[in-house]
Design an enzyme around this catalytic site. Structure first.
Site, short mmCIF file in Angstrom:
data_model
loop_
_atom_site.label_atom_id
_atom_site.label_comp_id
_atom_site.label_asym_id
_atom_site.label_seq_id
_atom_site.Cartn_x
_atom_site.Cartn_y
_atom_site.Cartn_z
CD GLU A 60 12.42 3.35 9.46
OE1 GLU A 60 12.22 4.26 10.48
OE2 GLU A 60 12.39 3.62 8.27
N GLY A 119 6.71 4.96 8.64
CA GLY A 119 6.03 5.91 8.24
C GLY A 119 6.05 6.82 9.66
CB SER A 120 3.95 9.71 10.79
OG SER A 120 2.82 9.00 10.93
CD GLU A 162 10.63 12.14 12.00
OE1 GLU A 162 9.32 11.80 12.30
OE2 GLU A 162 11.26 11.50 11.51
CE LYS A 182 -1.95 3.11 1.81
NZ LYS A 182 -1.63 4.38 1.30
CB CYS A 208 13.12 7.68 8.53
SG CYS A 208 13.92 6.23 7.55
CB THR A 250 0.32 6.39 10.94
OG1 THR A 250 -0.26 7.71 10.68
CG2 THR A 250 -0.45 5.27 10.03
P1 NDP Z 1 1.72 8.25 7.51
O1 NDP Z 1 2.47 7.68 8.62
O2 NDP Z 1 0.53 8.94 7.84
O3 NDP Z 1 1.81 7.41 6.23
C1 NDP Z 1 2.59 6.32 6.17
C2 NDP Z 1 1.83 5.33 5.23
O4 NDP Z 1 0.80 4.75 6.13
C3 NDP Z 1 0.91 5.62 4.09
O5 NDP Z 1 0.86 4.77 3.12
C4 NDP Z 1 -0.43 6.30 4.67
O6 NDP Z 1 -1.47 5.97 3.75
C5 NDP Z 1 -0.50 4.88 5.52
N1 NDP Z 1 -1.67 5.04 6.48
C6 NDP Z 1 -2.11 6.36 7.02
N2 NDP Z 1 -2.95 6.00 7.95
C7 NDP Z 1 -3.02 4.79 8.03
C8 NDP Z 1 -3.66 3.99 8.96
N3 NDP Z 1 -4.83 4.24 9.65
N4 NDP Z 1 -3.46 2.37 8.99
C9 NDP Z 1 -2.60 2.11 8.16
N5 NDP Z 1 -1.97 2.58 7.23
C10 NDP Z 1 -2.09 4.25 7.31
O7 NDP Z 1 2.73 9.45 7.17
P2 NDP Z 1 2.46 10.61 6.11
O8 NDP Z 1 2.88 10.04 4.70
O9 NDP Z 1 1.09 11.21 6.41
O10 NDP Z 1 3.52 11.56 6.79
C11 NDP Z 1 3.50 11.95 7.75
C12 NDP Z 1 4.45 12.37 8.59
O11 NDP Z 1 5.20 11.23 8.89
C13 NDP Z 1 5.69 13.38 8.07
O12 NDP Z 1 5.62 14.55 8.25
C14 NDP Z 1 7.09 12.75 8.73
O13 NDP Z 1 7.16 13.29 9.92
C15 NDP Z 1 6.55 11.13 9.03
N6 NDP Z 1 7.21 10.25 8.05
C16 NDP Z 1 8.17 9.41 8.47
C17 NDP Z 1 8.61 8.54 7.61
C18 NDP Z 1 9.79 7.62 8.13
O14 NDP Z 1 10.57 7.06 7.25
N7 NDP Z 1 10.05 7.33 9.23
C19 NDP Z 1 8.32 8.59 6.26
C20 NDP Z 1 7.25 9.46 6.05
C21 NDP Z 1 6.56 10.13 6.75
P3 NDP Z 1 -1.84 7.36 3.11
O15 NDP Z 1 -0.79 8.05 2.33
O16 NDP Z 1 -2.85 7.13 2.15
O17 NDP Z 1 -2.26 8.52 4.09
#
Ligand code: NDP
Length: 495
Positions: A268, A246-247, A399, A193, A302, A250
């Site tokens: 991660e 991701g964040s 962050e 996804k 990250c 989430t």
């Molecule tokens: P998110 O954590 O929201 O998104 C990461 C992934 O999770 C995306 O594919 C997202 O889909 C998906 N997602 C969102 N909500 C859910 C849920 N309830 N259950 C399962 N999957 C979900 O990060 P964002 O892309 O919104 O970025 C926000 C912040 O996250 C950034 O500003 C940054 O601080 C941090 N970030 C950290 C990263 C890292 O590598 N540590 C990488 C990217 C972001 P969708 O895109 O459709 O919301």
């Protein structure tokens, strides 16, 4: 300026109807259309259909059928060969994939080629090398055996099943490949996804995978809103494992959902990584190190450092020289090969970074350089240098995930080390010094999943990667990934 010409294949790819990749086929789906926006221009470049429950069901079913069928029937070495063939295909399509990535994420074309594609290829080849080497062990059995009988035990490493990989927007190809290649070489199948901001690259990679011979259903991609699709994928009965990057908020939710169903989960999550510079480094060495650690891909990495601890006698000179260097960085179209600062990946992210810097300013931190968007279209934000008031400044705790370094002076190295470790997160950290004695001792005491000495941010497929504390759990790469994608079965026999 050397502006790259968009390939005809990329233009026609963007004009196609996109949605998902399920069971070996492109599958537009019937969900609502979502715009894909080029962050460098704020203009729409493509459309993609959001996924719905039917798409999730089709992808999970295809992945489960491949897991028990065609992929299970593919020998370990054949799986490795397919990963190698995909690596070759991605290399052949390097420019096309790099351009799609740059147009969707704003990553500079140089990084899209060198980091997204070339590194994805390197990781694919690394994981391919594990094919046929993922195995259990035999063991002596100590319980008593009857006269004339013998006992033997052994373990099998079994693939978990269908792996759901949830991918962020910052490295849409590379992070997908980390998860996908690890799962596939272990015998799992995947449903990815991607982020709603970068939904296209893995559709193209999945097509290439099918062209080189991956069986239908081994690799599936479902696009759409993560808040809707995430729970559907995680809770699906065929989902055997979740791997998420991701964040933090989430990720915590994903971790809770998976754990509630007793499904293994790798998280991660980034955090607030620190870099500690010792006084023996020159000002120029510190400036070079800070740029390497904090500003790659506009800080949207990250593992990037966002907290910098510098000796008090050098702080102001370092910040002055750093600001001069950053001021010379070329802010330009990411399709310009000389571009050093491209846009942030999306408008929501720009608003978040800008909001945090404004809050820091209001709270009394000093914005030494940057702190605003340049006067041009797109989601650009200048590389920013913040001299914080104290360790408790919001900028030292939260962050930004942007090109924002926050700097604090120290007089006592022990206290600086304590500040490095005074964080609820622990993904990555670095120590910079020519003193081997201190480098070794401080790196051992730093609380992070990966610690660099005189370098930062670079990852190698042979070294496990993952966080401690609030930065997540599980390890990618190295040999450690095997634990995350297989389970041990014990067999005992009498003969
Ligand atoms: P998110 O954590 O929201 O998104 C990461 C992934 O999770 C995306 O594919 C997202 O889909 C998906 N997602 C969102 N909500 C859910 C849920 N309830 N259950 C399962 N999957 C979900 O990060 P964002 O892309 O919104 O970025 C926000 C912040 O996250 C950034 O500003 C940054 O601080 C941090 N970030 C950290 C990263 C890292 O590598 N540590 C990488 C990217 C972001 P969708 O895109 O459709 O919301």
């Amino acid at each position: 300026m050397n502006q790259v010409a968009i390939l005809e294949t990329v233009k026609s790819f963007f004009q196609r109807e996109h949605g998902h990749f399920i069971n070996g086929l492109s599958h537009p789906g019937k969900g609502a259309l979502r715009q894909v926006v080029n962050p460098a221009t704020a203009q729409q470049v493509a459309h993609v259909h959001d996924g719905c429950v039917e798409d999730v069901e089709a992808a999970m079913t295809a992945a489960q059928q491949a897991f028990t069928g065609s992929w299970a029937a593919t020998s370990a070495l054949a799986r490795g060969n397919l990963l190698l063939k995909l690596a070759d295909a991605m290399e052949r399509h390097r420019e096309e994939l790099a351009q799609i990535e740059t147009l969707c994420s704003g990553k500079t074309i140089v990084l899209s080629r060198g980091l997204e594609v070339d590194q994805a290829v390197a990781f694919l080849r690394y994981f391919a090398g594990w094919a046929g080497k993922i195995c259990g062990e035999t063991t002596d059995i100590s319980i008593p055996a009857a006269q004339g009988e013998k006992l033997r035990g052994y373990t099998l490493r079994e693939p978990l099943g269908v792996v759901v990989g949830i991918i962020p927007w910052n490295f849409s190809i590379l992070i997908s490949i980390w998860k996908m290649a690890a799962a596939l070489v272990c015998g799992c199948t995947v449903v990815l996804k991607p982020s709603e901001y970068t939904p296209l690259t893995m559709l193209r990679v999945a097509q290439l995978a099918t062209e080189v011979g991956f069986p239908a259903g081994a690799i599936n991609v479902v696009n759409g809103d993560g808040r809707l699709l995430g729970p559907m994928l995680i809770e699906h009965p065929f989902c055997a494992k979740v791997t998420f990057t991701g964040s933090v908020p989430t990720g915590r939710g994903v971790g809770n959902s998976a754990s509630a169903l007793a499904k293994p989960v790798t998280l991660e999550l980034g955090g607030k990584n620190a870099a500690l510079f010792l006084d023996d480094m020159t000002v120029e060495e510190m400036v070079n190190g800070i740029i390497e650690a904090g500003y790659l891909n506009q800080g949207q990495v990250c593992a990037s450092a966002e907290r910098f601890y510098l000796p008090s006698g050098k702080l102001d000179e370092v910040l002055e020289k750093l600001s001069q260097r950053l001021a010379q960085f070329r802010v330009a179209s990411p399709l310009d090969e000389a571009c050093q600062i491209g846009p942030l990946a999306n408008k929501a992210h720009l608003d978040k970074v800008l909001g945090m810097v404004n809050q820091a300013r209001e709270e009394g931190d000093e914005i030494v350089y940057g702190g605003c968007s340049p006067d041009q279209p797109g989601y650009y934000f200048l590389p920013t240098v913040v001299k914080v008031r104290s360790e408790n400044s919001m900028m030292m705790r939260e962050e930004t995930f942007g090109p924002v370094g926050s700097f604090l002076a120290y007089d006592d190295e022990e206290k600086a080390l304590a500040m490095v470790n005074n964080s609820p997160f622990g993904l990555a950290a670095s120590v910079w010094t020519h003193n081997l004695h201190k480098a070794m001792r401080y790196s051992e005491r730093m609380q992070a999943g990966i610690v660099w000495i005189n370098m930062h941010t670079l990852l190698d497929p042979a070294l496990p990667f993952g966080g401690i504390k609030g930065s997540g759990n599980g390890r990618e790469f190295g040999s450690a990934f095997i634990n995350d994608y297989t389970r041990l079965k014990s067999v005992m026999m009498r003969y």
